[in-house]
Design a protein around this motif. Structure first.
Motif, PDB file in Angstrom:
ATOM      1  N   MET A 198     -55.885  17.172  -1.568  1.00  0.00           N
ATOM      2  CA  MET A 198     -57.136  17.639  -1.498  1.00  0.00           C
ATOM      3  C   MET A 198     -58.084  16.352  -1.292  1.00  0.00           C
ATOM      4  O   MET A 198     -58.985  16.171  -0.567  1.00  0.00           O
ATOM      5  N   LEU A 199     -57.702  15.299  -2.061  1.00  0.00           N
ATOM      6  CA  LEU A 199     -58.563  14.219  -2.209  1.00  0.00           C
ATOM      7  C   LEU A 199     -58.443  13.628  -0.922  1.00  0.00           C
ATOM      8  O   LEU A 199     -59.609  12.711  -0.258  1.00  0.00           O
ATOM      9  N   ILE A 200     -57.246  13.156  -0.387  1.00  0.00           N
ATOM     10  CA  ILE A 200     -57.100  12.497   0.741  1.00  0.00           C
ATOM     11  C   ILE A 200     -57.587  13.224   2.045  1.00  0.00           C
ATOM     12  O   ILE A 200     -58.308  12.596   2.956  1.00  0.00           O
ATOM     13  N   GLU A 201     -57.598  14.533   1.991  1.00  0.00           N
ATOM     14  CA  GLU A 201     -58.035  15.348   3.199  1.00  0.00           C
ATOM     15  C   GLU A 201     -59.601  15.280   3.154  1.00  0.00           C
ATOM     16  O   GLU A 201     -60.201  15.336   4.354  1.00  0.00           O
ATOM     17  N   LYS A 202     -60.126  15.295   1.947  1.00  0.00           N
ATOM     18  CA  LYS A 202     -61.617  14.989   2.035  1.00  0.00           C
ATOM     19  C   LYS A 202     -62.109  13.634   2.162  1.00  0.00           C
ATOM     20  O   LYS A 202     -63.389  13.488   2.221  1.00  0.00           O
ATOM     21  N   GLY A 203     -61.267  12.582   2.495  1.00  0.00           N
ATOM     22  CA  GLY A 203     -61.610  11.336   2.495  1.00  0.00           C
ATOM     23  C   GLY A 203     -62.141  10.432   1.541  1.00  0.00           C
ATOM     24  O   GLY A 203     -62.764   9.626   1.510  1.00  0.00           O
ATOM     25  N   LEU A 204     -61.845  11.100   0.107  1.00  0.00           N
ATOM     26  CA  LEU A 204     -62.218  10.399  -1.000  1.00  0.00           C
ATOM     27  C   LEU A 204     -61.366   9.500  -1.666  1.00  0.00           C
ATOM     28  O   LEU A 204     -61.643   8.685  -2.423  1.00  0.00           O
ATOM     29  N   ALA A 205     -60.154   9.504  -1.142  1.00  0.00           N
ATOM     30  CA  ALA A 205     -59.002   8.736  -1.474  1.00  0.00           C
ATOM     31  C   ALA A 205     -58.119   8.529  -0.305  1.00  0.00           C
ATOM     32  O   ALA A 205     -57.960   9.205   0.772  1.00  0.00           O
ATOM     33  N   ALA A 206     -57.295   7.564  -0.364  1.00  0.00           N
ATOM     34  CA  ALA A 206     -56.100   7.160   0.357  1.00  0.00           C
ATOM     35  C   ALA A 206     -55.120   6.502  -0.240  1.00  0.00           C
ATOM     36  O   ALA A 206     -55.169   5.857  -1.435  1.00  0.00           O
ATOM     37  N   ALA A 207     -53.853   6.530   0.192  1.00  0.00           N
ATOM     38  CA  ALA A 207     -52.587   6.089  -0.605  1.00  0.00           C
ATOM     39  C   ALA A 207     -52.915   4.651  -0.991  1.00  0.00           C
ATOM     40  O   ALA A 207     -52.348   4.316  -2.023  1.00  0.00           O
ATOM     41  N   ASP A 208     -53.390   3.787  -0.029  1.00  0.00           N
ATOM     42  CA  ASP A 208     -53.344   2.523  -0.441  1.00  0.00           C
ATOM     43  C   ASP A 208     -55.046   2.119  -0.801  1.00  0.00           C
ATOM     44  O   ASP A 208     -55.047   0.886  -1.099  1.00  0.00           O
ATOM     45  N   GLN A 209     -55.580   2.898  -1.022  1.00  0.00           N
ATOM     46  CA  GLN A 209     -56.979   2.630  -1.603  1.00  0.00           C
ATOM     47  C   GLN A 209     -57.266   2.381  -3.074  1.00  0.00           C
ATOM     48  O   GLN A 209     -56.493   2.917  -3.840  1.00  0.00           O
TER      49      GLN A 209
END
Length: 545
Positions: free
Chosen positions: A311-322
């Motif tokens: 959910m967080l990745i899909e919403k652009g609030l996080a990424a695996a390497d962030q």
């Protein structure tokens, strides 16, 4: 005593053999209170009512008199020796008239406190067919509330250990034909070889016995009060012709699952094929009774972070390497959350926090979603949670209610009102693996054209890839490393632990995949996810990959 009945007492242990068409009558109550009485017996105004715990002599005397009357087929006398004659009488009469027990030898064992175990060796006869039937049960002797007499504490389980309130023992034509269940490769599946499948095979028989093309035999069964619950077969007098029913299960994975859960007093595991949704294994310990693997409802702990991360990745609030913060504690609407042993990860990424199971990193991002119900929507719309799954047997399809404030934050780490079981978490893992929810099934839908749940949308490929890669890291060097070390091939994992109702040791959760197989397990009070549930999942993945 009528002909056809013999009473033998040897060394204080008796056996009553009842034969012929009728039951012998041996009045064990002659001379007791004017013919005897049970829980409703009367007393004179001057009679002294005995109080206190029942004595060893009273336990021995009351249990033997009851068992002798029961074995004699004298339901009236036996029921009056219980504390609930109104319920005991019809049940004991039904043992002869409905279950068609024509002979009975009942042998009591040494009392353990107020409990007396006993074995029953009986013969069931119906329409010219007879077969021996043996089992064990126990009774408890208590003191009557009004008379002070020692009485058998009545419960249906006195007649048979599997009999419950409202259920009935019956012998006759089976309500549905039996089935010969096989796995997806045609290998036989029996409850004797795979004990965890007992309730599942009973349910499949009740639902698909006729569709499988068999013919009904003659059986002694327990008919449950709930019409939706399948009959439990206790004895088969004639088999009829079983219908062949192909399931999606895999005999190898099922065998491994059965062995793995037996290492713990309470454990469940399910394996699912991500590319199809086919259920490959279901196992529980205890193996009989409630199918916790498919019907349980518990907080899944950090395994829920698979959904949260997506959910967080899909919403652009996080990424695996962030890079994201992972402090020792985090607070949301006055509710404080912390990491195990208050650890922190300086300069960590989402992958680091996922692989090491940092709680606070996920909690700190809830404010940025601008929608407390975002996780509930992701679970439903992408992962198919709560969409009325039709697996082929009764199952619970998970629950993530829409919450606000602190309760919503607890859901991010699989606590609070999130409710899952091993089936749900195996499916979530499978969905993350492929990006598409495929409702788990245990028999093909073509068998009955039942509706299959579909999610509103798939995971975008870039999201699925990142979540899957984070699970790979967890299995490679994170909290799942030790458990997954024996699994070869493309593998990933997520560990979890969940405290329920203030228990001293948390429940152990683990979800993982290996190639085209996903599995999840929970071990009650097992502690860290990788310690108990992890090896269970790994064993199933190794066998089924």
């Amino acid at each position: 005593m009528r002909s056809g009945a013999k009473v033998a007492i040897v060394g204080g242990v008796f056996a009553v053999v009842v034969g012929g068409v009728g039951y012998g009558a041996y009045n064990v109550l002659d001379g007791l209170n004017g013919g005897g009485g049970g829980g409703t017996d009367s007393k004179s105004a001057s009679a002294e009512v005995k109080t206190g715990p029942v004595t060893k002599a009273e336990i021995d005397d009351a249990s033997k008199k009851f068992l002798k009357a029961w074995a004699d087929g004298d339901a009236d006398t036996a029921s009056q020796l219980t504390n609930n004659a109104a319920e005991a009488g019809p049940a004991l009469t039904g043992y002869r008239e409905t279950a068609h027990v024509t002979e009975a030898v009942i042998t009591p064992g040494p009392a353990v406190g107020a409990k007396v175990p006993y074995t029953v060796k009986a013969t069931v006869s119906f329409e010219g067919r007879s077969k021996p039937w043996s089992y064990s049960s126990e009774l408890t002797v208590v003191r009557g509330l009004t008379t002070g007499r020692p009485l058998v504490d009545w419960a249906p389980a006195v007649i048979h250990p599997d009999l419950t309130d409202g259920a009935t023992l019956r012998t006759g034509a089976a309500s549905t034909p039996s089935i010969e269940a096989v796995d997806h490769n045609g290998r036989p599946l029996t409850k004797e070889k795979y004990p965890s499948l007992g309730t599942i095979l009973d349910a499949l028989r009740a639902k698909y016995g006729e569709k499988a093309g068999g013919t009904a035999g003659i059986e002694t069964v327990i008919e449950n009060a709930d019409a939706k619950s399948p009959d439990k077969t206790l004895l088969t007098l004639t088999k009829g012709r079983p219908g062949k029913l192909r399931t999606t299960l895999d005999a190898n994975a099922q065998a491994a699952a059965e062995v793995a859960v037996k290492k713990f007093s309470q454990a469940s595991v399910v394996a699912v094929k991500p590319s199809t949704g086919a259920i490959r294994a279901v196992a529980n310990n205890p193996a009989t009774g409630f199918n916790a693997a498919m019907q349980g409802k518990q907080a899944p702990g950090s395994t829920m972070k698979i959904v949260t991360a997506a959910m967080l990745i899909e919403k652009g609030l996080a990424a695996a390497d962030q890079k994201i913060e992972c402090p020792p504690t985090a607070t949301y609407y006055s509710r404080t959350f912390k990491n195990l042993d208050d650890f922190s990860i300086p300069d960590g990424t989402l992958t680091t926090s996922f692989a090491r199971s940092c709680n606070t990193a996920f909690i700190k991002l809830i404010d940025d979603t601008k929608d407390d119900a975002a996780l509930a929507k992701e679970a439903r719309d992408v992962f198919g949670i709560g969409l009325d799954w039709q697996t082929g047997v009764v199952s619970y399809d998970g629950g993530v209610p829409e919450e606000t404030q602190g309760e919503a934050a607890a859901q991010y780490i699989g606590q609070g009102t999130v409710q899952m079981n091993a089936l749900n978490m195996a499916s979530i893992t499978a969905t993350a693996r492929t990006g598409t929810f495929r409702q788990p099934i245990i028999v093909d839908r073509e068998l009955d054209n039942r509706p299959i749940a579909t999610a509103a949308r798939p995971l975008p490929p870039y999201v699925s890839q990142q979540v899957t890669n984070m699970m790979r890291q967890t299995a490679s060097w994170g909290t799942g490393k030790a458990a997954m070390a024996s699994v070869v091939g493309d593998k990933g994992a997520k560990t979890g632990s969940a405290e329920v109702d203030g228990q001293a040791t948390s429940n152990s959760w683990f979800a993982g995949f290996n190639n085209d197989l996903a599995a999840a397990a929970v071990v009650q009070s097992g502690g860290h996810g990788g310690d108990a549930a992890g090896p269970v999942v790994a064993a199933v993945l190794r066998a089924g990959s």
